[in-house]
Motif scaffolding. Structure first.
Motif, PDB file in Angstrom:
ATOM      1  N   ASP A 212      31.784  87.926  42.689  1.00  0.00           N
ATOM      2  CA  ASP A 212      32.283  88.120  44.045  1.00  0.00           C
ATOM      3  C   ASP A 212      33.360  87.106  44.382  1.00  0.00           C
ATOM      4  OD1 ASP A 212      31.143  85.694  45.694  1.00  0.00           O
ATOM      5  OD2 ASP A 212      29.492  86.359  44.433  1.00  0.00           O
ATOM      6  N   CYS A 213      34.376  87.571  45.073  1.00  0.00           N
ATOM      7  CA  CYS A 213      35.378  86.682  45.670  1.00  0.00           C
ATOM      8  C   CYS A 213      35.418  87.016  47.149  1.00  0.00           C
ATOM      9  CB  CYS A 213      36.755  86.894  45.034  1.00  0.00           C
ATOM     10  SG  CYS A 213      38.069  86.027  45.924  1.00  0.00           S
ATOM     11  N   PRO A 214      34.587  86.335  47.939  1.00  0.00           N
ATOM     12  CA  PRO A 214      34.565  86.670  49.374  1.00  0.00           C
ATOM     13  C   PRO A 214      35.899  86.394  50.050  1.00  0.00           C
ATOM     14  CG  PRO A 214      33.235  84.687  48.923  1.00  0.00           C
ATOM     15  CD  PRO A 214      33.644  85.253  47.597  1.00  0.00           C
ATOM     16  N   THR A 215      36.619  85.390  49.551  1.00  0.00           N
ATOM     17  CA  THR A 215      37.814  84.913  50.246  1.00  0.00           C
ATOM     18  C   THR A 215      38.976  85.901  50.171  1.00  0.00           C
ATOM     19  OG1 THR A 215      37.118  82.690  49.729  1.00  0.00           O
ATOM     20  CG2 THR A 215      39.412  82.946  50.417  1.00  0.00           C
ATOM     21  N   THR A 216      39.263  86.421  48.982  1.00  0.00           N
ATOM     22  CA  THR A 216      40.452  87.281  48.888  1.00  0.00           C
ATOM     23  C   THR A 216      40.114  88.749  48.670  1.00  0.00           C
ATOM     24  OG1 THR A 216      40.946  87.255  46.507  1.00  0.00           O
ATOM     25  CG2 THR A 216      41.640  85.329  47.775  1.00  0.00           C
TER      26      THR A 216
ATOM     27  N   ILE B 232      35.479  73.082  43.247  1.00  0.00           N
ATOM     28  CA  ILE B 232      36.553  73.546  44.154  1.00  0.00           C
ATOM     29  C   ILE B 232      36.345  74.952  44.693  1.00  0.00           C
ATOM     30  CG2 ILE B 232      38.462  72.138  43.249  1.00  0.00           C
ATOM     31  CD1 ILE B 232      38.995  75.341  42.046  1.00  0.00           C
ATOM     32  N   TRP B 233      35.386  75.713  44.138  1.00  0.00           N
ATOM     33  CA  TRP B 233      35.262  77.116  44.516  1.00  0.00           C
ATOM     34  C   TRP B 233      34.832  77.279  45.974  1.00  0.00           C
ATOM     35  CZ3 TRP B 233      32.409  76.905  39.370  1.00  0.00           C
ATOM     36  CH2 TRP B 233      33.307  77.084  38.311  1.00  0.00           C
ATOM     37  N   CYS B 234      35.243  78.381  46.572  1.00  0.00           N
ATOM     38  CA  CYS B 234      34.951  78.662  47.984  1.00  0.00           C
ATOM     39  C   CYS B 234      33.445  78.831  48.213  1.00  0.00           C
ATOM     40  CB  CYS B 234      35.613  79.963  48.428  1.00  0.00           C
ATOM     41  SG  CYS B 234      37.376  80.051  48.180  1.00  0.00           S
ATOM     42  N   PRO B 235      33.011  78.694  49.478  1.00  0.00           N
ATOM     43  CA  PRO B 235      31.608  78.988  49.787  1.00  0.00           C
ATOM     44  C   PRO B 235      31.229  80.391  49.310  1.00  0.00           C
ATOM     45  CG  PRO B 235      32.690  78.001  51.681  1.00  0.00           C
ATOM     46  CD  PRO B 235      33.762  78.246  50.650  1.00  0.00           C
ATOM     47  N   GLY B 236      30.160  80.477  48.526  1.00  0.00           N
ATOM     48  CA  GLY B 236      29.673  81.782  48.075  1.00  0.00           C
ATOM     49  C   GLY B 236      30.334  82.340  46.838  1.00  0.00           C
ATOM     50  N   CYS B 237      31.404  81.733  46.346  1.00  0.00           N
ATOM     51  CA  CYS B 237      32.082  82.237  45.140  1.00  0.00           C
ATOM     52  C   CYS B 237      31.092  82.289  43.975  1.00  0.00           C
ATOM     53  CB  CYS B 237      33.260  81.337  44.781  1.00  0.00           C
ATOM     54  SG  CYS B 237      34.054  81.833  43.234  1.00  0.00           S
ATOM     55  N   GLY B 238      31.015  83.445  43.322  1.00  0.00           N
ATOM     56  CA  GLY B 238      30.033  83.636  42.252  1.00  0.00           C
ATOM     57  C   GLY B 238      30.302  82.835  40.986  1.00  0.00           C
ATOM     58  N   HIS B 239      31.493  82.264  40.845  1.00  0.00           N
ATOM     59  CA  HIS B 239      31.797  81.523  39.619  1.00  0.00           C
ATOM     60  C   HIS B 239      30.790  80.396  39.379  1.00  0.00           C
ATOM     61  CE1 HIS B 239      35.287  83.959  39.598  1.00  0.00           C
ATOM     62  NE2 HIS B 239      36.210  83.090  39.963  1.00  0.00           N
ATOM     63  N   GLY B 240      30.291  79.804  40.476  1.00  0.00           N
ATOM     64  CA  GLY B 240      29.300  78.727  40.342  1.00  0.00           C
ATOM     65  C   GLY B 240      27.988  79.235  39.763  1.00  0.00           C
TER      66      GLY B 240
ATOM     67  N   ASN C  29      34.492  89.073  36.363  1.00  0.00           N
ATOM     68  CA  ASN C  29      35.273  90.152  36.968  1.00  0.00           C
ATOM     69  C   ASN C  29      34.982  90.239  38.464  1.00  0.00           C
ATOM     70  OD1 ASN C  29      36.547  92.482  37.718  1.00  0.00           O
ATOM     71  ND2 ASN C  29      35.400  93.834  36.343  1.00  0.00           N
ATOM     72  N   ASN C  30      35.869  89.587  39.240  1.00  0.00           N
ATOM     73  CA  ASN C  30      35.711  89.663  40.712  1.00  0.00           C
ATOM     74  C   ASN C  30      36.712  90.637  41.318  1.00  0.00           C
ATOM     75  OD1 ASN C  30      38.044  88.178  40.532  1.00  0.00           O
ATOM     76  ND2 ASN C  30      37.230  86.318  41.465  1.00  0.00           N
ATOM     77  N   PHE C  31      37.310  91.464  40.484  1.00  0.00           N
ATOM     78  CA  PHE C  31      38.158  92.606  40.897  1.00  0.00           C
ATOM     79  C   PHE C  31      39.481  92.196  41.550  1.00  0.00           C
ATOM     80  CE2 PHE C  31      33.589  93.498  41.924  1.00  0.00           C
ATOM     81  CZ  PHE C  31      33.293  94.248  40.798  1.00  0.00           C
TER      82      PHE C  31
ATOM     83  N   GLY D  29      43.289  80.338  36.564  1.00  0.00           N
ATOM     84  CA  GLY D  29      42.671  81.096  37.650  1.00  0.00           C
ATOM     85  C   GLY D  29      41.489  80.307  38.178  1.00  0.00           C
ATOM     86  N   CYS D  30      40.882  80.788  39.253  1.00  0.00           N
ATOM     87  CA  CYS D  30      39.699  80.099  39.769  1.00  0.00           C
ATOM     88  C   CYS D  30      38.618  80.076  38.695  1.00  0.00           C
ATOM     89  CB  CYS D  30      39.178  80.781  41.019  1.00  0.00           C
ATOM     90  SG  CYS D  30      40.322  80.752  42.416  1.00  0.00           S
ATOM     91  N   ALA D  31      38.350  81.234  38.074  1.00  0.00           N
ATOM     92  CA  ALA D  31      37.320  81.312  37.037  1.00  0.00           C
ATOM     93  C   ALA D  31      37.640  80.366  35.887  1.00  0.00           C
ATOM     94  CB  ALA D  31      37.202  82.744  36.520  1.00  0.00           C
TER      95      ALA D  31
HETATM   96  S1  SF4 Z   1      39.557  82.452  45.977  1.00  0.00           S
HETATM   97 FE1  SF4 Z   1      37.903  83.819  45.331  1.00  0.00          FE
HETATM   98  S2  SF4 Z   1      37.680  83.455  43.123  1.00  0.00           S
HETATM   99 FE2  SF4 Z   1      38.837  81.729  43.988  1.00  0.00          FE
HETATM  100  S3  SF4 Z   1      37.294  80.158  44.465  1.00  0.00           S
HETATM  101 FE3  SF4 Z   1      37.653  81.358  46.334  1.00  0.00          FE
HETATM  102  S4  SF4 Z   1      36.067  82.940  46.260  1.00  0.00           S
HETATM  103 FE4  SF4 Z   1      36.214  82.118  44.193  1.00  0.00          FE
END
Ligand code: SF4
Ligand code: TPP
Ligand code: SF4
Ligand code: SF4
Lengths: 63, 270
Positions: free
Chosen positions: B201-205, B17-25, B122-124, B52-54
């Motif tokens: 990184d959380c590019p989205t928010t 489910i994570w956004c494009p580029g989200c570092g959690h992957g 830690n995506n701040f 949370g996303c993580a």
């Molecule tokens: S909102 Fe941020 S932390 Fe959540 S999946 Fe998207 S990029 Fe990752």
């Protein structure tokens, strides 16, 4: 060095372009929102694309 | 060559489910490699998260997984480890989950030195809920709740963990994938509380509010500003401005909580 075969799992690719930007040999390109293997013959199998892809979408195989 | 992640992922769960580029992957891949390196039996491995996303991470993995309440990963994980000390217990979650609502559980799990590994991404920012500031949002940075810039000082998660009593503390970033699995592997092998902070990184928010043009910009920032802790002593305070230390930051041997508790049981039953 033996050549590489790059496999893109299109279903998983979200087009973030991380693999394209961090490939040291400029092997990959963006094709709108999907990665495209443009120059497979230049691949040195450093694995950066596979390691950095967050989406399990690119695999580096021995040819 | 190509790493076999598929055997560790629950069938049909990708794309995640994570956004494009989200570092959690990237972190999840590192965790899988570390679990393989340690030869963990998935039936004897518990992976525990909060919200949370993580914290969505365990849901993808073929292991014994627990997706619990916001901030409570360390508390549930402590319960698992106390009931089944033979299990390998791994926590994972975000900076918001672990240091805001879950800060109390986090520090007390560190203090007890219970044998588990906590991977904190830690995506701040609070990614999942749209980018509210967390205790790790840099001072001055923009979040949905700090449109004029964040006035708060930040928590340094690794320092917090060391101060609270964790006995293995290390930091790396999503742009250093091989170091992620190396440090998680060391954390799993360490007997006691191991904290692995991964700057993410959380590019989205976060990225788009804070002048990062793309996720690649964020990754380059993580790459450029990481300084291996072993090299830091050669640098001046000025050179270290805005940098973050990576690698093993602290390590010591101290009695582990389950072993100490087993002694209590022995005494009580004598
Ligand atoms: S909102 Fe941020 S932390 Fe959540 S999946 Fe998207 S990029 Fe990752
Ligand atoms: C008790 C409770 N309070 C608040 C929330 C809303 N909430 C869900 S996720 C989240 C923050 C998650 O941030 P973080 O842990 O940093 O993870 P990220 O999404 O950035 O990966 C919050 C506040 C909740 N689910 N439960
Ligand atoms: S393995 Fe290295 S050289 Fe080959 S495509 Fe991937 S990043 Fe480029
Ligand atoms: S890093 Fe992965 S998801 Fe991103 S463009 Fe490349 S293959 Fe697609």
């Amino acid at each position: 060095m033996s050549s590489a075969r790059l496999e893109v799992i299109e279903r998983n690719c979200k087009g973030c372009s991380i693999c394209v930007e961090f490939c040291p040999k400029n092997v990959l390109e963006m094709d709108v929102f999907l990665v495209k293997v443009a120059r497979p013959e230049d691949c040195i199998k450093c694995m950066q694309c596979e390691l950095l892809c967050p989406d399990f979408a690119i695999k580096v195989h021995d040819a | 060559m190509a790493y076999d992640y598929d055997k560790s992922i629950r069938p049909g769960k990708l794309p995640h489910i994570w956004c494009p580029g989200c570092g959690h992957g990237i972190v999840m891949k590192g965790l899988i490699r570390a679990m393989d390196t340690c030869g963990l039996d998935r039936k004897n491995t518990a992976i525990v998260s909060g919200i949370g996303c993580a914290s969505r991470l365990p849901g993808y993995l073929d292991a014994c997984t627990l997706h619990t309440a916001h901030g409570r990963a360390a508390a549930f994980a402590t319960g698992v480890k106390m009931a089944k000390p033979e299990m390998t217990v791994i926590c994972c979650g975000g900076d918001g989950d672990g240091t805001a609502i879950g800060g109390n559980h986090f520090i007390h799990a560190c203090r007890r030195n219970i044998d588990m590994t906590y991977v904190i991404m830690n995506n701040f920012i609070y990614g999942m809920t749209g980018g509210q500031f967390s205790p790790c949002t840099p001072t001055g940075a923009k979040a949905s709740t700090t449109p004029y810039g964040n006035p708060d000082p930040v928590f340094d998660i690794s320092k917090l963990a060391i101060g609270a009593g964790a006995t293995f503390v290390a930091r790396t970033t999503a742009a250093h994938p091989r170091e992620i699995d190396k440090l998680i592997t060391m954390g799993i092998k360490h007997k006691g509380m191991a904290i692995i902070e991964v700057l993410d990184d959380c590019p989205t928010t976060y990225g788009r509010r804070n002048k990062f043009r793309s996720v690649v910009d964020m990754m380059k920032h993580l790459k450029a500003n990481a300084v291996p802790a072993v090299a830091a002593s050669k640098l001046t305070a000025e050179q270290l401005q805005g940098k973050f230390l990576t690698g093993i930051l602290f390590q010591e041997e101290r009695p582990e909580y389950c072993a100490q508790y087993a002694e209590v049981i022995k005494k009580a039953q004598a």
